[in-house]
Write a protein that holds these residues in place. Sequence first.
Motif, short mmCIF file in Angstrom:
data_model
loop_
_atom_site.label_atom_id
_atom_site.label_comp_id
_atom_site.label_asym_id
_atom_site.label_seq_id
_atom_site.Cartn_x
_atom_site.Cartn_y
_atom_site.Cartn_z
N ILE A 55 -7.33 -2.42 -4.37
CA ILE A 55 -7.32 -1.20 -5.18
C ILE A 55 -6.19 -0.25 -4.77
N TYR A 56 -5.93 -0.12 -3.48
CA TYR A 56 -4.88 0.78 -2.98
C TYR A 56 -3.76 -0.01 -2.31
N ILE A 57 -2.50 0.35 -2.67
CA ILE A 57 -1.34 -0.26 -2.04
C ILE A 57 -0.42 0.87 -1.57
N ALA A 58 -0.35 1.03 -0.25
CA ALA A 58 0.46 2.10 0.34
C ALA A 58 1.94 1.69 0.33
N PRO A 59 2.84 2.67 0.33
CA PRO A 59 4.27 2.36 0.35
C PRO A 59 4.71 1.87 1.72
#
Length: 87
Positions: A55-59
Amino acid sequence: MTRFCASNTRSAMAAISAPSDDDITFLSEGGRAGNFVWVSSNVSTFVSIDAQQGIYIAPTVDTTGASGAWKRVNETVVCVKWFGAGG
């Protein structure tokens, strides 16, 4: 101004430079495909819980998510394939 781009992999999505609130990207990686929107708030708690990047993809410049992350646009359903499950 909202920008749209497409990403073949989660790594390519994480490498997008200087995203702004409401920028949208489409991830086309296997069973993980879907739309993501950039949120610039501190989502480090969610990023740490979502180690499989469903769901979340950090830079890549801040893998903790403290400066924001890409968040899957989803209404109600969660699919196990987003987290890398096969079958």
